[in-house]
Motif scaffolding. Structure first.
Motif, short mmCIF file in Angstrom:
data_model
loop_
_atom_site.label_atom_id
_atom_site.label_comp_id
_atom_site.label_asym_id
_atom_site.label_seq_id
_atom_site.Cartn_x
_atom_site.Cartn_y
_atom_site.Cartn_z
N TYR A 172 -24.94 6.71 -29.51
CA TYR A 172 -23.83 7.04 -28.61
C TYR A 172 -24.45 7.59 -27.34
CZ TYR A 172 -19.91 9.48 -26.48
OH TYR A 172 -18.95 9.92 -25.58
N PHE A 173 -24.05 7.02 -26.20
CA PHE A 173 -24.67 7.35 -24.92
C PHE A 173 -23.59 7.78 -23.94
CE2 PHE A 173 -26.51 6.31 -20.78
CZ PHE A 173 -27.77 6.90 -20.89
N LEU A 174 -23.73 8.97 -23.35
CA LEU A 174 -22.70 9.52 -22.46
C LEU A 174 -23.33 10.13 -21.20
CD1 LEU A 174 -19.72 10.45 -21.94
CD2 LEU A 174 -20.35 12.58 -23.12
N PRO A 175 -23.24 9.48 -20.05
CA PRO A 175 -23.72 10.10 -18.80
C PRO A 175 -22.88 11.34 -18.48
CG PRO A 175 -23.41 7.73 -18.54
CD PRO A 175 -22.76 8.12 -19.84
N LEU A 176 -23.54 12.40 -18.02
CA LEU A 176 -22.84 13.65 -17.71
C LEU A 176 -22.66 13.87 -16.21
CD1 LEU A 176 -24.66 15.87 -20.35
CD2 LEU A 176 -22.38 14.88 -20.51
N ASN A 177 -23.35 13.09 -15.41
CA ASN A 177 -23.18 13.11 -13.95
C ASN A 177 -23.63 11.76 -13.40
OD1 ASN A 177 -26.02 13.99 -14.56
ND2 ASN A 177 -26.18 13.85 -12.34
N GLY A 178 -22.96 11.28 -12.39
CA GLY A 178 -23.36 9.99 -11.82
C GLY A 178 -22.96 8.82 -12.70
N THR A 179 -23.46 7.64 -12.34
CA THR A 179 -23.11 6.40 -13.03
C THR A 179 -24.37 5.71 -13.55
OG1 THR A 179 -21.19 6.07 -11.59
CG2 THR A 179 -21.97 4.15 -12.83
N ILE A 180 -24.42 5.55 -14.86
CA ILE A 180 -25.50 4.82 -15.51
C ILE A 180 -25.01 3.40 -15.82
CG2 ILE A 180 -26.64 4.58 -17.77
CD1 ILE A 180 -28.22 6.47 -16.21
N ALA A 191 -21.24 -0.62 -15.83
CA ALA A 191 -21.26 0.83 -15.74
C ALA A 191 -20.82 1.41 -17.07
CB ALA A 191 -20.35 1.31 -14.62
N CYS A 192 -21.53 2.43 -17.54
CA CYS A 192 -21.16 3.09 -18.79
C CYS A 192 -19.81 3.78 -18.59
CB CYS A 192 -22.22 4.10 -19.19
SG CYS A 192 -21.97 4.82 -20.82
N PRO A 193 -18.85 3.60 -19.48
CA PRO A 193 -17.52 4.21 -19.33
C PRO A 193 -17.57 5.73 -19.32
CG PRO A 193 -17.51 2.50 -21.03
CD PRO A 193 -18.94 2.76 -20.69
N ASP A 194 -16.52 6.35 -18.78
CA ASP A 194 -16.44 7.81 -18.75
C ASP A 194 -16.46 8.42 -20.15
OD1 ASP A 194 -16.29 7.71 -15.99
OD2 ASP A 194 -14.10 7.85 -15.92
N LEU A 195 -15.97 7.67 -21.13
CA LEU A 195 -15.96 8.16 -22.51
C LEU A 195 -17.28 7.87 -23.23
CD1 LEU A 195 -12.36 7.12 -23.65
CD2 LEU A 195 -13.17 9.42 -23.02
N GLY A 196 -18.24 7.27 -22.52
CA GLY A 196 -19.51 6.93 -23.14
C GLY A 196 -19.45 5.58 -23.83
N ARG A 197 -20.54 5.20 -24.47
CA ARG A 197 -20.61 3.90 -25.14
C ARG A 197 -21.34 4.01 -26.47
NH1 ARG A 197 -21.82 -1.18 -21.67
NH2 ARG A 197 -19.55 -1.15 -21.63
N ILE A 198 -20.76 3.37 -27.48
CA ILE A 198 -21.42 3.21 -28.77
C ILE A 198 -22.23 1.92 -28.73
CG2 ILE A 198 -21.07 2.81 -31.23
CD1 ILE A 198 -20.35 5.62 -30.50
N ILE A 199 -23.52 2.02 -29.09
CA ILE A 199 -24.39 0.83 -29.12
C ILE A 199 -24.89 0.66 -30.55
CG2 ILE A 199 -26.37 -0.35 -28.12
CD1 ILE A 199 -26.20 1.53 -25.74
N PRO A 200 -24.39 -0.35 -31.27
CA PRO A 200 -24.81 -0.56 -32.67
C PRO A 200 -26.27 -1.02 -32.75
CG PRO A 200 -22.73 -1.69 -32.17
CD PRO A 200 -23.33 -1.28 -30.87
N ASN A 201 -26.80 -1.00 -33.97
CA ASN A 201 -28.18 -1.46 -34.17
C ASN A 201 -28.30 -2.95 -33.89
OD1 ASN A 201 -26.63 -2.09 -36.52
ND2 ASN A 201 -28.50 -2.37 -37.68
#
Length: 237
Positions: A172-180, A191-201
């Motif tokens: 689970y990946f969540l940027p805390l500032n800016g846009t990844i 762009a990674c969503p504001d709610l973050g992104r789940i990346i499966p194996n």
């Protein structure tokens, strides 16, 4: 195959008293992720009584936490980018100290072993030693289990990593500032969503920071094993 094709079901939100809300992002055996966006005038106080140990991370704002057990009561003040473990089956109450608070709730697999030293101990980039990973990412390990970890990661300006996938791990990946941005095997970046992104194996991905400012992200990895990261290198002609 596109990263988006492998995401879990769309996030589900419900009201905690408008406009405060609780949003479930991922709810499976491997990982539970939820966000709460709380407003002081609508939800000044909130109670938690979870069946499993739960990691609470503050994305924005400040709150006062009280945890009651049969033997004692403990309290703490949590600020932006600080996290803390809430022990299972205890009664926890939070009181907002800022007009709004945004927080993330995480529950990891049942194999996770939370020690007494972990409980009600605030962790942040100011309380743990950072490490510099091979990919030049500065990392603060907020918590580490046998095969899971929660960390803060600092991505430098104009950062672009090599495409790779994890053999076993869900992230689970969540940027805390800016846009990844997250690239896939077709070299398409979203762009990674504001709610973050789940990346499966086994799903290829590459993290990109095209801006001139460093970006901090919350990273949660479960079922992580040594040598689980596989680089996808370009074939020579």
């Amino acid at each position: 195959m596109n990263l988006a094709d492998h995401n879990t079901l769309a996030p589900t939100s419900y009201s905690l008293g408008e406009p405060s809300k609780h949003t479930i992002i991922h709810q499976k055996n491997d990982l539970f992720v939820a966000h709460e966006h709380l407003f002081q005038n609508a939800t000044p106080t909130r109670f938690y009584h979870h069946q499993a140990d739960t990691f609470l991370f503050i994305m924005k704002g400040e709150l006062y936490l009280q945890q009651s057990t049969p033997k004692n009561e403990q309290e703490s003040v949590l600020k932006k980018h600080q996290g803390i473990w809430l022990k299972a089956l205890t009664i926890n109450s939070i009181t907002l100290l800022s007009p709004t608070v945004e927080l993330c709730l995480l529950r990891l697999p049942s194999t996770t072993n939370i020690t007494k030293d972990d409980l009600l101990k605030k962790v942040s980039s100011g309380t743990v030693e950072s490490t510099l990973e091979r990919n030049k990412i500065k990392t603060w390990p907020l918590w580490k289990g046998v095969s899971e970890h929660i960390s803060l990661e600092l991505y430098p300006p104009y950062y672009a990593e090599t495409l790779y996938y994890q053999k076993m791990a869900t992230q689970y990946f969540l940027p805390l500032n800016g846009t990844i941005y997250i690239s896939n095997e077709q070299k398409h970046s979203d762009a990674c969503p504001d709610l973050g992104r789940i990346i499966p194996n086994k799903i290829p991905r590459a993290i990109l920071n095209p801006s001139a400012e460093s970006i901090t992200a919350l990273s949660v990895t479960v079922q992580q094993h040594t040598k689980g990261r596989v680089l996808l290198l370009k074939k020579s002609k």
